[in-house]
Design a protein around this motif. Structure first.
Motif, PDB file in Angstrom:
ATOM      1  N   ASN A   1      18.417  38.617  19.939  1.00 37.48           N
ATOM      2  CA  ASN A   1      19.544  37.951  20.114  1.00 37.48           C
ATOM      3  C   ASN A   1      19.016  36.363  18.441  1.00 37.48           C
ATOM      4  O   ASN A   1      19.840  35.713  18.483  1.00 37.48           O
ATOM      5  CB  ASN A   1      20.026  36.624  21.366  1.00 37.48           C
ATOM      6  CG  ASN A   1      19.991  37.486  22.046  1.00 37.48           C
ATOM      7  OD1 ASN A   1      21.256  37.285  22.593  1.00 37.48           O
ATOM      8  ND2 ASN A   1      19.256  38.224  22.743  1.00 37.48           N
TER       9      ASN A   1
ATOM     10  N   LYS B   1      25.418  35.027  30.507  1.00 39.28           N
ATOM     11  CA  LYS B   1      26.043  34.062  29.763  1.00 39.28           C
ATOM     12  C   LYS B   1      25.126  32.885  30.102  1.00 39.28           C
ATOM     13  O   LYS B   1      24.366  32.924  31.330  1.00 39.28           O
ATOM     14  CB  LYS B   1      27.526  34.307  29.768  1.00 39.28           C
ATOM     15  CG  LYS B   1      28.608  34.434  29.695  1.00 39.28           C
ATOM     16  CD  LYS B   1      28.794  34.201  29.053  1.00 39.28           C
ATOM     17  CE  LYS B   1      30.538  35.151  28.961  1.00 39.28           C
ATOM     18  NZ  LYS B   1      30.324  34.839  27.510  1.00 39.28           N
TER      19      LYS B   1
ATOM     20  N   THR C   1      23.552  28.565  29.575  1.00 37.50           N
ATOM     21  CA  THR C   1      23.816  26.979  29.680  1.00 37.50           C
ATOM     22  C   THR C   1      22.855  26.576  29.462  1.00 37.50           C
ATOM     23  O   THR C   1      21.166  26.658  29.969  1.00 37.50           O
ATOM     24  CB  THR C   1      24.602  26.778  30.233  1.00 37.50           C
ATOM     25  OG1 THR C   1      24.267  26.963  31.825  1.00 37.50           O
ATOM     26  CG2 THR C   1      26.279  27.509  30.202  1.00 37.50           C
ATOM     27  N   ALA C   2      22.470  25.238  29.526  1.00 35.86           N
ATOM     28  CA  ALA C   2      21.271  24.404  29.344  1.00 35.86           C
ATOM     29  C   ALA C   2      20.502  24.110  30.598  1.00 35.86           C
ATOM     30  O   ALA C   2      19.646  24.044  31.099  1.00 35.86           O
ATOM     31  CB  ALA C   2      21.741  23.182  28.766  1.00 35.86           C
TER      32      ALA C   2
ATOM     33  N   PHE D   1      22.183  24.776  24.746  1.00 33.43           N
ATOM     34  CA  PHE D   1      23.749  25.503  24.994  1.00 33.43           C
ATOM     35  C   PHE D   1      24.570  24.994  26.155  1.00 33.43           C
ATOM     36  O   PHE D   1      23.907  24.883  27.134  1.00 33.43           O
ATOM     37  CB  PHE D   1      22.705  26.318  25.825  1.00 33.43           C
ATOM     38  CG  PHE D   1      22.857  27.010  24.459  1.00 33.43           C
ATOM     39  CD1 PHE D   1      22.613  27.336  22.792  1.00 33.43           C
ATOM     40  CD2 PHE D   1      21.814  28.278  24.583  1.00 33.43           C
ATOM     41  CE1 PHE D   1      22.185  28.301  22.038  1.00 33.43           C
ATOM     42  CE2 PHE D   1      20.981  29.550  24.160  1.00 33.43           C
ATOM     43  CZ  PHE D   1      21.283  29.056  22.560  1.00 33.43           C
TER      44      PHE D   1
ATOM     45  N   THR E   1      28.161  24.739  26.381  1.00 32.02           N
ATOM     46  CA  THR E   1      28.698  25.434  26.975  1.00 32.02           C
ATOM     47  C   THR E   1      27.816  26.687  27.038  1.00 32.02           C
ATOM     48  O   THR E   1      26.765  27.324  26.565  1.00 32.02           O
ATOM     49  CB  THR E   1      30.187  25.744  26.053  1.00 32.02           C
ATOM     50  OG1 THR E   1      29.338  26.520  25.009  1.00 32.02           O
ATOM     51  CG2 THR E   1      30.688  24.069  25.809  1.00 32.02           C
ATOM     52  N   PRO E   2      28.773  28.175  28.208  1.00 26.74           N
ATOM     53  CA  PRO E   2      28.003  29.054  28.301  1.00 26.74           C
ATOM     54  C   PRO E   2      27.612  29.796  26.508  1.00 26.74           C
ATOM     55  O   PRO E   2      28.700  29.924  25.684  1.00 26.74           O
ATOM     56  CB  PRO E   2      28.916  30.238  29.463  1.00 26.74           C
ATOM     57  CG  PRO E   2      29.384  28.943  30.247  1.00 26.74           C
ATOM     58  CD  PRO E   2      29.690  27.990  28.778  1.00 26.74           C
ATOM     59  N   VAL E   3      26.970  30.985  26.161  1.00 23.55           N
ATOM     60  CA  VAL E   3      26.832  31.263  25.501  1.00 23.55           C
ATOM     61  C   VAL E   3      26.156  32.862  26.149  1.00 23.55           C
ATOM     62  O   VAL E   3      24.873  32.660  26.662  1.00 23.55           O
ATOM     63  CB  VAL E   3      25.180  30.697  24.320  1.00 23.55           C
ATOM     64  CG1 VAL E   3      25.320  31.772  23.836  1.00 23.55           C
ATOM     65  CG2 VAL E   3      25.389  29.670  23.877  1.00 23.55           C
TER      66      VAL E   3
ATOM     67  N   LEU F   1      16.894  26.095  25.543  1.00 27.36           N
ATOM     68  CA  LEU F   1      18.209  26.613  25.999  1.00 27.36           C
ATOM     69  C   LEU F   1      19.018  24.884  26.109  1.00 27.36           C
ATOM     70  O   LEU F   1      19.742  25.196  26.301  1.00 27.36           O
ATOM     71  CB  LEU F   1      18.454  27.367  26.899  1.00 27.36           C
ATOM     72  CG  LEU F   1      17.745  28.968  27.169  1.00 27.36           C
ATOM     73  CD1 LEU F   1      18.018  29.574  28.227  1.00 27.36           C
ATOM     74  CD2 LEU F   1      18.760  29.156  25.661  1.00 27.36           C
TER      75      LEU F   1
END
Length: 69
Positions: free
Chosen positions: A35, A6, A8-9, A45, A47-49, A42
């Motif tokens: 992906n 996972k 995030t930013a 992002f 929220t977690p991706v 990033l």
């Protein structure tokens, strides 16, 4: 089988992820390709991706395919 992580930013970019996970920041494109991403940034992002990670490959050269230096 690729691993999943996972991000995030706060992970900043795929360069940072590749350096941490694959031991070579220049292999960011392998994560991007797996992906369906074209940009290593990033920052969007919030929220977690989940991202798939390719297997580490010490024989993989560091350059982006098709791009000459």
């Amino acid at each position: 089988m690729p691993a999943t992580i996972k991000v995030t930013a706060s992970d900043i970019s795929l360069y940072h992820v590749a350096a941490r996970q694959l031991g070579d920041a220049a292999q960011w494109w392998r994560i991007a390709r797996l992906n369906g991403m074209g940009d290593p940034d990033l920052s969007a992002f919030a929220t977690p991706v989940s991202l798939l990670l390719p297997d580490a490959d010490a024989l993989q050269d560091s350059g982006v395919p098709g791009v000459a230096s």
